[in-house]
Design a protein around this motif. Structure first.
Motif, PDB file in Angstrom:
ATOM      1  N   VAL A   1      -5.980 -13.890  -3.867  1.00 43.88           N
ATOM      2  CA  VAL A   1      -6.116 -12.446  -3.653  1.00 43.88           C
ATOM      3  C   VAL A   1      -4.790 -11.760  -3.984  1.00 43.88           C
ATOM      4  CG1 VAL A   1      -6.512 -10.632  -1.930  1.00 43.88           C
ATOM      5  CG2 VAL A   1      -7.946 -12.681  -1.941  1.00 43.88           C
ATOM      6  N   ALA A   2      -3.697 -12.356  -3.524  1.00 40.80           N
ATOM      7  CA  ALA A   2      -2.375 -11.791  -3.825  1.00 40.80           C
ATOM      8  C   ALA A   2      -2.089 -11.822  -5.321  1.00 40.80           C
ATOM      9  CB  ALA A   2      -1.299 -12.561  -3.057  1.00 40.80           C
ATOM     10  N   GLU A   3      -2.555 -12.850  -5.998  1.00 36.71           N
ATOM     11  CA  GLU A   3      -2.365 -12.938  -7.453  1.00 36.71           C
ATOM     12  C   GLU A   3      -3.147 -11.822  -8.155  1.00 36.71           C
ATOM     13  OE1 GLU A   3      -0.652 -13.973 -10.804  1.00 36.71           O
ATOM     14  OE2 GLU A   3      -0.198 -15.015  -8.937  1.00 36.71           O
ATOM     15  N   ARG A   4      -4.364 -11.549  -7.702  1.00 36.27           N
ATOM     16  CA  ARG A   4      -5.140 -10.434  -8.281  1.00 36.27           C
ATOM     17  C   ARG A   4      -4.443  -9.103  -8.017  1.00 36.27           C
ATOM     18  NH1 ARG A   4      -9.766 -12.777  -5.713  1.00 36.27           N
ATOM     19  NH2 ARG A   4     -10.210 -10.785  -4.716  1.00 36.27           N
ATOM     20  N   LEU A   5      -3.870  -8.956  -6.825  1.00 40.22           N
ATOM     21  CA  LEU A   5      -3.105  -7.756  -6.493  1.00 40.22           C
ATOM     22  C   LEU A   5      -1.927  -7.600  -7.449  1.00 40.22           C
ATOM     23  CD1 LEU A   5      -2.229  -5.359  -4.729  1.00 40.22           C
ATOM     24  CD2 LEU A   5      -1.237  -7.027  -3.128  1.00 40.22           C
TER      25      LEU A   5
ATOM     26  N   ALA B   1      -6.466 -11.434   4.630  1.00 37.47           N
ATOM     27  CA  ALA B   1      -6.686 -12.841   4.304  1.00 37.47           C
ATOM     28  C   ALA B   1      -5.366 -13.482   3.885  1.00 37.47           C
ATOM     29  CB  ALA B   1      -7.701 -12.962   3.173  1.00 37.47           C
ATOM     30  N   ALA B   2      -5.293 -14.770   4.039  1.00 38.45           N
ATOM     31  CA  ALA B   2      -4.092 -15.509   3.617  1.00 38.45           C
ATOM     32  C   ALA B   2      -4.438 -16.330   2.381  1.00 38.45           C
ATOM     33  CB  ALA B   2      -3.579 -16.387   4.748  1.00 38.45           C
ATOM     34  N   ASP B   3      -4.954 -15.658   1.391  1.00 38.78           N
ATOM     35  CA  ASP B   3      -5.422 -16.308   0.168  1.00 38.78           C
ATOM     36  C   ASP B   3      -4.476 -15.958  -0.983  1.00 38.78           C
ATOM     37  OD1 ASP B   3      -6.738 -17.264  -2.066  1.00 38.78           O
ATOM     38  OD2 ASP B   3      -8.665 -16.355  -1.556  1.00 38.78           O
TER      39      ASP B   3
ATOM     40  N   THR C   1      -4.874  -0.875  -3.988  1.00 43.71           N
ATOM     41  CA  THR C   1      -4.661  -0.615  -2.559  1.00 43.71           C
ATOM     42  C   THR C   1      -5.714  -1.336  -1.715  1.00 43.71           C
ATOM     43  OG1 THR C   1      -5.833   1.509  -2.716  1.00 43.71           O
ATOM     44  CG2 THR C   1      -3.426   1.567  -2.849  1.00 43.71           C
ATOM     45  N   LYS C   2      -6.911  -1.475  -2.238  1.00 46.20           N
ATOM     46  CA  LYS C   2      -7.923  -2.251  -1.508  1.00 46.20           C
ATOM     47  C   LYS C   2      -7.553  -3.736  -1.488  1.00 46.20           C
ATOM     48  CE  LYS C   2     -11.781   0.880  -1.627  1.00 46.20           C
ATOM     49  NZ  LYS C   2     -11.393   1.451  -0.375  1.00 46.20           N
ATOM     50  N   LEU C   3      -7.006  -4.256  -2.583  1.00 46.79           N
ATOM     51  CA  LEU C   3      -6.553  -5.643  -2.605  1.00 46.79           C
ATOM     52  C   LEU C   3      -5.377  -5.870  -1.653  1.00 46.79           C
ATOM     53  CD1 LEU C   3      -6.819  -6.573  -6.384  1.00 46.79           C
ATOM     54  CD2 LEU C   3      -7.963  -7.742  -4.479  1.00 46.79           C
TER      55      LEU C   3
ATOM     56  N   LYS D   1       0.835  -1.208   0.000  1.00 46.45           N
ATOM     57  CA  LYS D   1       0.000   0.000   0.000  1.00 46.45           C
ATOM     58  C   LYS D   1       0.867   1.253   0.000  1.00 46.45           C
ATOM     59  CE  LYS D   1      -2.929  -0.077   3.299  1.00 46.45           C
ATOM     60  NZ  LYS D   1      -3.855  -0.288   4.433  1.00 46.45           N
ATOM     61  N   HIS D   2       1.885   1.265   0.821  1.00 45.95           N
ATOM     62  CA  HIS D   2       2.769   2.441   0.889  1.00 45.95           C
ATOM     63  C   HIS D   2       3.386   2.741  -0.477  1.00 45.95           C
ATOM     64  CE1 HIS D   2       5.931   5.192   2.066  1.00 45.95           C
ATOM     65  NE2 HIS D   2       6.777   4.395   1.433  1.00 45.95           N
TER      66      HIS D   2
END
Length: 134
Positions: free
Chosen positions: A113-117, A108-110, A97-99, A67-68
């Motif tokens: 989600v990190a892949e979408r980020l 979440a530890a998904d 930043t929301k992701l 995010k930073h």
């Protein structure tokens, strides 16, 4: 002799960002997001409660760094002409930043989600490097 005139700089420089170019790079956000994804995968693969607790703490720290780094690009590097040329930039940064935040990778530890980020960061990166060409 006027004192204010003596104190006035003789050379004035201007730049489109806060510091000379080269100090901004979306790779910083990408590296941290890759860490978030790897940690999430290790978290999912482990049954050790102590390891999982440490993994969550580190993952949340890395997500905060994502995010930073995104906020620095959004607020310091990209300027009005960029947002005019790439009107999707605000939405991309908002989504990324929301992701990275509490509703996403930080909360979440998904690995998905990190892949979408990482996908959002890649879209931002493409635009970033296009702006560096002009």
């Amino acid at each position: 002799m006027h004192l204010p005139r003596l104190l006035r700089p003789r050379t004035v420089a201007s730049a489109h960002c806060d510091l000379p170019c080269g100090v901004y790079d979306p790779a910083q956000a990408r590296i941290e997001a890759e860490s978030v994804k790897a940690i999430s995968e290790k978290y999912q693969a482990s049954d050790d409660p102590e390891f999982r607790t440490r993994a969550l703490v580190i993952k949340e720290q890395r997500a905060e760094l994502v995010k930073h780094h995104l906020w620095v690009l959004w607020t310091d590097y990209f300027k009005a002409p960029h947002f005019e040329k790439y009107p999707q930039l605000h939405d991309l940064f908002n989504e990324a930043t929301k992701l990275a935040g509490a509703g996403g990778a930080k909360g979440a530890a998904d690995p998905e989600v990190a892949e979408r980020l990482l996908g959002k960061i890649e879209e931002i990166s493409k635009i970033f490097w296009e702006t560096k060409q002009s």
